[in-house]
Motif scaffolding. Structure first.
Motif, PDB file in Angstrom:
ATOM      1  N   GLN A   1       9.876  -4.492   2.690  1.00  7.98           N
ATOM      2  CA  GLN A   1       9.492  -5.179   1.478  1.00  7.98           C
ATOM      3  C   GLN A   1      10.600  -6.103   1.026  1.00  7.98           C
ATOM      4  OE1 GLN A   1       6.471  -5.286   0.790  1.00  7.98           O
ATOM      5  NE2 GLN A   1       5.878  -3.771  -0.739  1.00  7.98           N
ATOM      6  N   VAL A   2      10.203  -7.197   0.394  1.00  4.00           N
ATOM      7  CA  VAL A   2      11.140  -8.172  -0.134  1.00  4.00           C
ATOM      8  C   VAL A   2      10.927  -8.276  -1.639  1.00  4.00           C
ATOM      9  CG1 VAL A   2      11.787 -10.602  -0.140  1.00  4.00           C
ATOM     10  CG2 VAL A   2      11.198  -9.473   2.018  1.00  4.00           C
ATOM     11  N   GLN A   3      12.008  -8.282  -2.362  1.00  2.12           N
ATOM     12  CA  GLN A   3      11.936  -8.437  -3.814  1.00  2.12           C
ATOM     13  C   GLN A   3      12.749  -9.648  -4.249  1.00  2.12           C
ATOM     14  OE1 GLN A   3      13.322  -5.208  -2.693  1.00  2.12           O
ATOM     15  NE2 GLN A   3      11.185  -4.636  -2.330  1.00  2.12           N
ATOM     16  N   LEU A   4      12.192 -10.377  -5.192  1.00  5.22           N
ATOM     17  CA  LEU A   4      12.903 -11.485  -5.830  1.00  5.22           C
ATOM     18  C   LEU A   4      12.965 -11.164  -7.317  1.00  5.22           C
ATOM     19  CD1 LEU A   4      11.271 -14.648  -4.168  1.00  5.22           C
ATOM     20  CD2 LEU A   4      13.326 -13.416  -3.475  1.00  5.22           C
ATOM     21  N   VAL A   5      14.163 -11.073  -7.834  1.00  2.00           N
ATOM     22  CA  VAL A   5      14.353 -10.729  -9.243  1.00  2.00           C
ATOM     23  C   VAL A   5      15.001 -11.906  -9.955  1.00  2.00           C
ATOM     24  CG1 VAL A   5      15.430  -9.160 -10.875  1.00  2.00           C
ATOM     25  CG2 VAL A   5      14.561  -8.289  -8.695  1.00  2.00           C
ATOM     26  N   GLU A   6      14.301 -12.406 -10.969  1.00  4.52           N
ATOM     27  CA  GLU A   6      14.760 -13.574 -11.719  1.00  4.52           C
ATOM     28  C   GLU A   6      15.339 -13.137 -13.068  1.00  4.52           C
ATOM     29  OE1 GLU A   6      10.954 -16.171 -10.111  1.00  4.52           O
ATOM     30  OE2 GLU A   6      10.913 -14.983 -11.932  1.00  4.52           O
ATOM     31  N   SER A   7      16.229 -13.950 -13.578  1.00  6.62           N
ATOM     32  CA  SER A   7      16.781 -13.697 -14.906  1.00  6.62           C
ATOM     33  C   SER A   7      17.245 -15.011 -15.513  1.00  6.62           C
ATOM     34  CB  SER A   7      17.953 -12.716 -14.833  1.00  6.62           C
ATOM     35  OG  SER A   7      18.975 -13.233 -14.014  1.00  6.62           O
ATOM     36  N   GLY A   8      17.397 -15.014 -16.821  1.00  5.07           N
ATOM     37  CA  GLY A   8      18.018 -16.145 -17.490  1.00  5.07           C
ATOM     38  C   GLY A   8      17.113 -17.027 -18.322  1.00  5.07           C
ATOM     39  N   GLY A   9      15.845 -16.765 -18.360  1.00  2.00           N
ATOM     40  CA  GLY A   9      14.964 -17.586 -19.186  1.00  2.00           C
ATOM     41  C   GLY A   9      15.163 -17.301 -20.658  1.00  2.00           C
ATOM     42  N   GLY A  10      14.470 -18.086 -21.499  1.00  2.00           N
ATOM     43  CA  GLY A  10      14.561 -17.870 -22.934  1.00  2.00           C
ATOM     44  C   GLY A  10      14.204 -19.098 -23.720  1.00  2.00           C
ATOM     45  N   LEU A  11      14.581 -19.052 -24.998  1.00  2.00           N
ATOM     46  CA  LEU A  11      14.312 -20.138 -25.926  1.00  2.00           C
ATOM     47  C   LEU A  11      15.597 -20.928 -26.165  1.00  2.00           C
ATOM     48  CD1 LEU A  11      12.550 -21.585 -28.091  1.00  2.00           C
ATOM     49  CD2 LEU A  11      13.286 -19.782 -29.686  1.00  2.00           C
ATOM     50  N   VAL A  12      15.497 -22.237 -26.086  1.00  2.00           N
ATOM     51  CA  VAL A  12      16.668 -23.092 -26.297  1.00  2.00           C
ATOM     52  C   VAL A  12      16.233 -24.349 -27.023  1.00  2.00           C
ATOM     53  CG1 VAL A  12      16.429 -24.262 -24.070  1.00  2.00           C
ATOM     54  CG2 VAL A  12      18.681 -24.116 -25.151  1.00  2.00           C
ATOM     55  N   GLN A  13      17.136 -24.921 -27.802  1.00  2.00           N
ATOM     56  CA  GLN A  13      16.828 -26.155 -28.517  1.00  2.00           C
ATOM     57  C   GLN A  13      16.932 -27.357 -27.595  1.00  2.00           C
ATOM     58  OE1 GLN A  13      19.432 -26.360 -31.922  1.00  2.00           O
ATOM     59  NE2 GLN A  13      18.135 -25.000 -33.127  1.00  2.00           N
ATOM     60  N   PRO A  14      16.220 -28.419 -27.906  1.00  2.00           N
ATOM     61  CA  PRO A  14      16.350 -29.643 -27.103  1.00  2.00           C
ATOM     62  C   PRO A  14      17.806 -30.081 -26.996  1.00  2.00           C
ATOM     63  CG  PRO A  14      14.495 -29.832 -28.592  1.00  2.00           C
ATOM     64  CD  PRO A  14      15.204 -28.566 -28.962  1.00  2.00           C
ATOM     65  N   GLY A  15      18.186 -30.472 -25.792  1.00  2.00           N
ATOM     66  CA  GLY A  15      19.571 -30.847 -25.535  1.00  2.00           C
ATOM     67  C   GLY A  15      20.442 -29.691 -25.089  1.00  2.00           C
ATOM     68  N   GLY A  16      19.918 -28.492 -25.175  1.00  2.00           N
ATOM     69  CA  GLY A  16      20.676 -27.314 -24.791  1.00  2.00           C
ATOM     70  C   GLY A  16      20.654 -27.037 -23.300  1.00  2.00           C
ATOM     71  N   SER A  17      21.250 -25.909 -22.933  1.00  2.00           N
ATOM     72  CA  SER A  17      21.367 -25.530 -21.524  1.00  2.00           C
ATOM     73  C   SER A  17      20.919 -24.092 -21.317  1.00  2.00           C
ATOM     74  CB  SER A  17      22.818 -25.671 -21.060  1.00  2.00           C
ATOM     75  OG  SER A  17      23.266 -27.002 -21.152  1.00  2.00           O
ATOM     76  N   SER A  25      16.290  -9.398  -2.224  1.00  2.00           N
ATOM     77  CA  SER A  25      16.734  -8.157  -1.618  1.00  2.00           C
ATOM     78  C   SER A  25      15.611  -7.545  -0.805  1.00  2.00           C
ATOM     79  CB  SER A  25      17.188  -7.166  -2.702  1.00  2.00           C
ATOM     80  OG  SER A  25      16.104  -6.822  -3.547  1.00  2.00           O
ATOM     81  N   GLY A  26      15.973  -6.537  -0.015  1.00  2.77           N
ATOM     82  CA  GLY A  26      14.978  -5.873   0.798  1.00  2.77           C
ATOM     83  C   GLY A  26      15.162  -6.198   2.269  1.00  2.77           C
ATOM     84  N   ARG A  27      14.063  -6.143   3.002  1.00  2.00           N
ATOM     85  CA  ARG A  27      14.113  -6.355   4.437  1.00  2.00           C
ATOM     86  C   ARG A  27      14.141  -7.854   4.726  1.00  2.00           C
ATOM     87  NH1 ARG A  27       9.653  -4.432   9.007  1.00  2.00           N
ATOM     88  NH2 ARG A  27      10.876  -5.049  10.816  1.00  2.00           N
ATOM     89  N   ILE A  28      15.334  -8.402   4.821  1.00  2.00           N
ATOM     90  CA  ILE A  28      15.527  -9.831   5.046  1.00  2.00           C
ATOM     91  C   ILE A  28      16.432 -10.023   6.244  1.00  2.00           C
ATOM     92  CG2 ILE A  28      16.426 -11.982   4.095  1.00  2.00           C
ATOM     93  CD1 ILE A  28      15.864 -10.811   1.295  1.00  2.00           C
TER      94      ILE A  28
END
Length: 121
Positions: A1-17, A25-28
């Motif tokens: 099995q292969v897993q892709l784990v994402e992080s870092g999204g959210g709410l930001v004001q225009p012009g922000g970063s 991870s997994g069988r790669i």
């Protein structure tokens, strides 16, 4: 099995970063292309950026000069640094990885679960 784990999204004001991260991870056995796509409500999924194992990059026209993609082959991670964010960047962002699970195996694409990015004042 292969897993892709994402992080870092959210709410930001225009012009922000924001910085998105994705870890595979997994069988790669090997990974060729790693990238990010996004999908806004009522729109088709579109390419944001991708990077090959050799470091070559490709960006969607709407993000060129604002977003930077990078990867760590040893850690099997891909990051997306997003600067000068605009309301039109609001979307669910998906990590995408093209890999094979064994020597001589077929190349297959895998998707993360998606992370919401909202740009709003």
């Amino acid at each position: 099995q292969v897993q892709l784990v994402e992080s870092g999204g959210g709410l930001v004001q225009p012009g922000g970063s924001l910085r998105l991260s994705c870890a595979a991870s997994g069988r790669i056995f090997s990974i060729s292309v790693m990238g990010w796509y996004r999908q806004a409500p009522g729109k088709q999924r579109e390419l944001v950026a991708q990077v090959t194992s050799g470091g070559s990059t490709n960006y969607g026209d709407s993000v060129k000069g604002r977003f930077t993609i990078s990867r760590d082959n040893a850690k099997r991670t891909v990051d997306l640094q997003m600067n000068s964010l605009k309301p039109e960047d609001t979307a669910v962002y998906y990590c995408n990885v093209r890999l094979r699970t064994q020597l001589g195996g077929v190349w297959s694409e895998y998707w993360g679960q998606g992370t919401q990015v909202t740009v709003s004042s």
